[in-house]
Scaffold this motif. Structure first.
Motif, PDB file in Angstrom:
ATOM      1  N   ARG A  60     117.415  11.628 -17.829  1.00 58.29           N
ATOM      2  CA  ARG A  60     116.878  10.013 -18.072  1.00 58.29           C
ATOM      3  C   ARG A  60     118.018   9.442 -18.924  1.00 58.29           C
ATOM      4  NH1 ARG A  60     111.200   7.811 -19.187  1.00 58.29           N
ATOM      5  NH2 ARG A  60     111.447   5.737 -19.234  1.00 58.29           N
ATOM      6  N   VAL A  61     118.618   8.374 -18.599  1.00 55.34           N
ATOM      7  CA  VAL A  61     119.599   7.272 -19.204  1.00 55.34           C
ATOM      8  C   VAL A  61     119.422   6.086 -19.242  1.00 55.34           C
ATOM      9  CG1 VAL A  61     120.821   7.199 -16.929  1.00 55.34           C
ATOM     10  CG2 VAL A  61     122.048   7.097 -19.156  1.00 55.34           C
ATOM     11  N   LEU A  62     119.682   5.458 -20.367  1.00 57.17           N
ATOM     12  CA  LEU A  62     119.390   3.964 -20.573  1.00 57.17           C
ATOM     13  C   LEU A  62     120.860   3.408 -20.553  1.00 57.17           C
ATOM     14  CD1 LEU A  62     118.333   1.370 -21.551  1.00 57.17           C
ATOM     15  CD2 LEU A  62     118.959   1.899 -23.848  1.00 57.17           C
ATOM     16  N   VAL A  63     121.018   2.430 -19.281  1.00 57.51           N
ATOM     17  CA  VAL A  63     122.086   1.536 -19.059  1.00 57.51           C
ATOM     18  C   VAL A  63     122.054   0.128 -19.876  1.00 57.51           C
ATOM     19  CG1 VAL A  63     123.616   0.542 -17.403  1.00 57.51           C
ATOM     20  CG2 VAL A  63     122.632   2.900 -17.031  1.00 57.51           C
ATOM     21  N   LEU A  64     122.748  -0.247 -20.755  1.00 60.83           N
ATOM     22  CA  LEU A  64     122.495  -1.268 -21.483  1.00 60.83           C
ATOM     23  C   LEU A  64     123.404  -2.471 -21.278  1.00 60.83           C
ATOM     24  CD1 LEU A  64     120.486  -2.640 -23.663  1.00 60.83           C
ATOM     25  CD2 LEU A  64     122.447  -1.602 -25.342  1.00 60.83           C
ATOM     26  N   GLY A  65     123.329  -3.492 -20.812  1.00 60.87           N
ATOM     27  CA  GLY A  65     124.335  -4.444 -20.608  1.00 60.87           C
ATOM     28  C   GLY A  65     124.275  -5.347 -21.947  1.00 60.87           C
ATOM     29  N   ILE A  66     125.410  -6.011 -22.401  1.00 60.07           N
ATOM     30  CA  ILE A  66     125.571  -6.875 -23.364  1.00 60.07           C
ATOM     31  C   ILE A  66     125.592  -8.289 -23.283  1.00 60.07           C
ATOM     32  CG2 ILE A  66     127.149  -7.112 -25.450  1.00 60.07           C
ATOM     33  CD1 ILE A  66     125.590  -4.481 -25.078  1.00 60.07           C
ATOM     34  N   GLU A  67     124.526  -8.972 -23.701  1.00 62.73           N
ATOM     35  CA  GLU A  67     124.489 -10.357 -23.368  1.00 62.73           C
ATOM     36  C   GLU A  67     124.727 -10.976 -22.007  1.00 62.73           C
ATOM     37  OE1 GLU A  67     125.923 -12.630 -26.768  1.00 62.73           O
ATOM     38  OE2 GLU A  67     125.072 -11.098 -28.147  1.00 62.73           O
ATOM     39  N   GLU A  68     125.890 -11.689 -22.047  1.00 59.55           N
ATOM     40  CA  GLU A  68     126.328 -12.100 -20.635  1.00 59.55           C
ATOM     41  C   GLU A  68     126.784 -11.267 -19.464  1.00 59.55           C
ATOM     42  OE1 GLU A  68     129.380 -15.172 -21.440  1.00 59.55           O
ATOM     43  OE2 GLU A  68     127.998 -16.433 -22.603  1.00 59.55           O
ATOM     44  N   ASP A  69     127.361 -10.085 -20.175  1.00 60.10           N
ATOM     45  CA  ASP A  69     127.817  -9.194 -19.134  1.00 60.10           C
ATOM     46  C   ASP A  69     126.444  -8.156 -18.807  1.00 60.10           C
ATOM     47  OD1 ASP A  69     130.420 -10.172 -19.477  1.00 60.10           O
ATOM     48  OD2 ASP A  69     130.357  -8.940 -21.267  1.00 60.10           O
ATOM     49  N   MET A  70     125.817  -8.691 -17.894  1.00 63.46           N
ATOM     50  CA  MET A  70     124.689  -7.860 -17.271  1.00 63.46           C
ATOM     51  C   MET A  70     124.881  -7.263 -15.947  1.00 63.46           C
ATOM     52  SD  MET A  70     121.395 -10.227 -18.375  1.00 63.46           S
ATOM     53  CE  MET A  70     121.634 -11.275 -19.638  1.00 63.46           C
ATOM     54  N   TYR A  71     125.681  -8.045 -14.976  1.00 61.23           N
ATOM     55  CA  TYR A  71     125.488  -7.632 -13.695  1.00 61.23           C
ATOM     56  C   TYR A  71     126.345  -6.384 -13.393  1.00 61.23           C
ATOM     57  CZ  TYR A  71     127.077  -8.122  -8.724  1.00 61.23           C
ATOM     58  OH  TYR A  71     127.172  -7.891  -7.463  1.00 61.23           O
ATOM     59  N   PHE A  72     127.653  -6.147 -13.975  1.00 62.83           N
ATOM     60  CA  PHE A  72     128.194  -4.927 -13.683  1.00 62.83           C
ATOM     61  C   PHE A  72     127.431  -3.777 -14.085  1.00 62.83           C
ATOM     62  CE2 PHE A  72     131.416  -1.458 -15.042  1.00 62.83           C
ATOM     63  CZ  PHE A  72     131.771  -1.237 -13.677  1.00 62.83           C
TER      64      PHE A  72
END
Length: 276
Positions: free
Chosen positions: A233-245
Motif C-alpha cells: 500500500r502506498v500514498l501518492v501525494l500531489g503538491i497543490e497545483e501539481d496534481m496531474y503527473f
C-alpha cells in the motif's frame, strides 16, 4: 478521471470532428481535472491544455491575470509558452473548474481572453453548477454583451442554501478548533528511501496532444522504478497545483497491483469537524 471523461464526451457531442480546443484549468483545485478533460478530448481532437497559476515563474511571459473574488488566494496568472494557445480564434475554449457558484470568475476569465482575441464559442466543464436564477440571467446578458455562446457541462446542478445564522453558529466552533493541537505522528523518524528527479512539461506553459503522450510515458517510467511489491500500500501525494503527473504515476502503480491512495495538499482553508 471518469468525471472528466463524462464532461469531455458531452462536449464532443456538441461540436464537429474537426473542432480544435484550448482547455484551461483553474488553479489549484481544477489543474488535474482540467488535464483529464483535455486528455480525453485529445483522443479525438486537436487539443492544447494549460492552467492558471498562483506561482508565476520568474522570467515567464505574463499573458494576463484575473481575480477569483471569493477565493482565499484571489490572483490567477496565465503564463503560456506561446500566446497562440489562447489567441487563435478558431479554437473553442473549454474552462474547467470543480464548481460554478456565481460564474463571476469565469466571466472575468472570458473578458481577459476576449480582450486579446474573439472566440465565438466557450464551454464550461464543472462538477457542480450552483448558480442561482439571478446568476443564470446574468450569464445570458453576458453572452449578448460579448457576442459569444457559453455552454455549461456539469455532472450536477443544484442550489446552495445557507440557513440564517449559520455563520454565527460556526464561529465558536472555529475558534475552538484554532486552539486544538494536532497530534504528532513521528513521521520524520519513519520515512526512508531515495529521491529521484524527472523533467516533465509544465502545464502552466501549455501542453499539446503529443505532450500528453510524453507525460504519460514519463509517468510509466517513474512507476516502474519505484521499488514496490504487488499488494503493498502506498500514498501518492500531489503538491497543490501539481496534481496531474502524480495522478498518472498513481494510476500506473495501480496497474502493477499496488494498493494506491491518491491525494493532494491544498492551500484552501478547510476545517474537518466530525460533529452534527
Amino acid at each position: 478521471i471518469s468525471s472528466a471523461n463524462i464532461m469531455a464526451d458531452e462536449i464532443t457531442c456538441k461540436v464537429s470532428d474537426s473542432q480544435k480546443f484550448t482547455v484551461f484549468g483553474y488553479a489549484e483545485t481544477a489543474t488535474c481535472l482540467g488535464a483529464n478533460v483535455a486528455q480525453r478530448l485529445a483522443e479525438t481532437h486537436d487539443v492544447i491544455y494549460l492552467h492558471s497559476t498562483r506561482y508565476p515563474v520568474a522570467g515567464s511571459t505574463e499573458y494576463g491575470s484575473f481575480e477569483e473574488s471569493h477565493s482565499h488566494a484571489t490572483s490567477h496568472h496565465i503564463t503560456p509558452q506561446n500566446v497562440s494557445m489562447l489567441d487563435t480564434p478558431e479554437r473553442s475554449i473549454v474552462l474547467v473548474d470543480d464548481e460554478l457558484t456565481t460564474g463571476n470568475t469565469v466571466m472575468n476569465t472570458i473578458r481577459l481572453f476576449e480582450s486579446r482575441a474573439h472566440h465565438e464559442e466557450y464551454f464550461i466543464a464543472t462538477l457542480t453548477d450552483m448558480r442561482t436564477a439571478e446568476s443564470l440571467d446574468k450569464f445570458v446578458e453576458f453572452e449578448k454583451e460579448m457576442g459569444i455562446t457559453v455552454q455549461v457541462v456539469s455532472l450536477l446542478s443544484t442550489h446552495l442554501v445557507i440557513p440564517d445564522g449559520s455563520v454565527e453558529k460556526a464561529e465558536p466552533i472555529i475558534e475552538h478548533l484554532k486552539s486544538v493541537q494536532e497530534s504528532g505522528s513521528g513521521l520524520a523518524g519513519m520515512i526512508s528511501g531515495s529521491m529521484h528527479s524527472y523533467e516533465v512539461p509544465s502545464l502552466t506553459l501549455g501542453l499539446s496532444s503529443d505532450g500528453f503522450k510524453t507525460v504519460q510515458r514519463t509517468a510509466r517510467a517513474v512507476a516502474s522504478e519505484i521499488p514496490l511489491e504487488a499488494h503493498q500500500r502506498v500514498l501518492v501525494l500531489g503538491i497543490e497545483e501539481d496534481m496531474y503527473f502524480p495522478m498518472l504515476v498513481a494510476k500506473e502503480l495501480n496497474k502493477q497491483g499496488i494498493i494506491v491512495d491518491f491525494s493532494s495538499t491544498t492551500r484552501s482553508p478547510v476545517i474537518t469537524y466530525d460533529a452534527p
